[in-house]
Scaffold this active site. Structure first.
Site, PDB file in Angstrom:
ATOM      1  N   LYS B 101     -12.060 -38.628 -38.006  1.00 20.40           N
ATOM      2  CA  LYS B 101     -12.580 -37.285 -38.299  1.00 20.40           C
ATOM      3  C   LYS B 101     -11.386 -36.345 -38.225  1.00 20.40           C
ATOM      4  CE  LYS B 101     -15.388 -33.481 -36.716  1.00 20.40           C
ATOM      5  NZ  LYS B 101     -16.209 -32.883 -35.646  1.00 20.40           N
ATOM      6  N   GLY B 162     -19.327 -24.906 -32.510  1.00 17.92           N
ATOM      7  CA  GLY B 162     -19.910 -24.492 -31.243  1.00 17.92           C
ATOM      8  C   GLY B 162     -20.661 -23.176 -31.263  1.00 17.92           C
ATOM      9  N   GLY B 190     -21.399 -26.018 -36.218  1.00 16.91           N
ATOM     10  CA  GLY B 190     -22.146 -24.775 -36.296  1.00 16.91           C
ATOM     11  C   GLY B 190     -23.657 -24.935 -36.292  1.00 16.91           C
ATOM     12  N   ASN B 211     -22.914 -31.689 -32.072  1.00 14.43           N
ATOM     13  CA  ASN B 211     -22.671 -32.005 -30.672  1.00 14.43           C
ATOM     14  C   ASN B 211     -23.303 -30.945 -29.759  1.00 14.43           C
ATOM     15  OD1 ASN B 211     -19.669 -33.074 -28.842  1.00 14.43           O
ATOM     16  ND2 ASN B 211     -21.679 -32.617 -28.085  1.00 14.43           N
TER      17      ASN B 211
END
Lengths: 72, 267
Positions: B101, B162, B190, B211
């Protein structure tokens, strides 16, 4: 020989000048086994495990020893 | 509900991060509840004398084993091509995977990817045999360039990492889907709510990577299940074909044979 490992000054106190010896001494100083999962860069370049023993160090070299951590 | 990443078929369209959970045990429960088979992780200079990193790593290995899953290392924190390429090579050796990633950050305030460094790093890594999953902005031309370089998977952001702001620019994301019909598109970063993931899937996105939305929920395990369900709903909605929007009202109930008091001339 004076090295920098993970941003900290790290004198290579024992005889020797290879990356393998530096890693051994660093892990020993941290009371950690070499069986831990880690990967290494020398002066910002990746060094394969197979090359630790053959990689000669110079005074002032900067080593990064990185460990798995959670990430997103 | 299967997703293919560089030829690898997965049972879930959700890719999930391993950071920010209240504990390693909750991380494990949440990831298992999500159904995801792809877990992101990273490499850092953590002090090996601190046990938390090693413990998390053990949990992540357990999860991947239990799910027949895959590790997806990231290059979080890298700001240049050289940093990202070096970290990718370190990750490949340590995690025994050529998936990466790719994150190359250009701005500290909103952690926005640097498009020029990203392209440069992508080119080098693809040439070195990596299977690159680039984290990028929702810029159509950037996504096109990444695809042209050989990325089978493109991961535009929904909004900054985040933030939980969801899909800031749905038009951009829809346009990328429209213009890159053969690319595997995964919405990354996001995402805040399950409905955000559902909207992405309704647009025809192939998957979602998140996440914080799960890890920072009051109940991460329940939220992981909610996201799993949202992705299924969104995909089914996309496959079913959403009705065309109309400008004016149309009665749902048939108007034929209405009762007499609706007939012309009646009082």
């Amino acid at each position: 020989m004076k090295l920098y490992i993970n941003g900290q000054s790290f004198p290579l106190t024992k005889n020797g000048n290879t990356l393998e010896q530096a890693i051994n001494q660093y892990m020993d100083s941290q009371n950690k086994s070499l069986d831990l999962s880690f990967a290494v860069a020398l002066n910002g370049n990746f060094i394969s495990k197979d090359d630790y023993a053959q990689t000669k160090l110079n005074d002032g070299d900067s080593i990064d020893v990185l460990f798995p951590i959670q990430g997103g | 509900m299967s997703l293919t990443i560089y030829g690898q078929q997965l049972n879930s369209r959700l890719l999930i991060g391993s950071a920010l959970y209240p504990s390693p045990e909750i991380m494990k429960q949440a990831i298992l509840a999500s159904g995801s088979q792809v877990v992101t992780l990273s490499l850092k200079r953590q002090n090996p004398s601190e046990l938390s990193g090693a413990k998390n790593w053990q949990y992540i290995q357990d999860i991947v084993k239990q799910t027949n899953g895959f590790l997806l290392p990231n290059t979080a924190g890298c700001k240049t091509t050289k940093e990202a390429v070096t970290l990718a090579k370190m990750s490949r050796e340590l995690f025994n995977t050529d998936w990466i990633k790719l994150e190359v950050i250009g701005d500290d305030y909103n952690l926005q990817p640097d498009p020029l460094e990203l392209l440069s790093a992508t080119e080098q890594l693809l040439a070195d045999g990596f299977k690159v999953l680039p984290y990028c902005t929702d810029d159509l031309v950037l996504c096109q360039r990444l695809y042209d370089l050989g990325c089978q998977v493109i991961m535009p952001w929904a909004s900054p990492i985040g933030t939980g702001k969801g899909l800031m620019n749905p038009y951009n994301l829809e346009t990328i889907r429209l213009r890159l019909p053969d690319a595997t598109l995964i919405l990354d970063a996001g995402i805040g709510k399950p409905s955000d993931a559902c909207i992405a899937m309704e647009m025809g996105y192939d998957g979602v990577l998140l996440n914080s939305a799960v890890a920072l929920a009051d109940n991460p395990v329940l939220m992981a299940k909610a996201f799993a369900n949202a992705l299924i709903s969104g995909e089914q909605g996309y496959l079913a074909g959403v009705m065309a929007e109309r400008q004016t009202a149309h009665p749902s109930t048939p108007t034929l044979d209405q009762p007499f008091w609706h007939q012309p001339g009646s009082n």
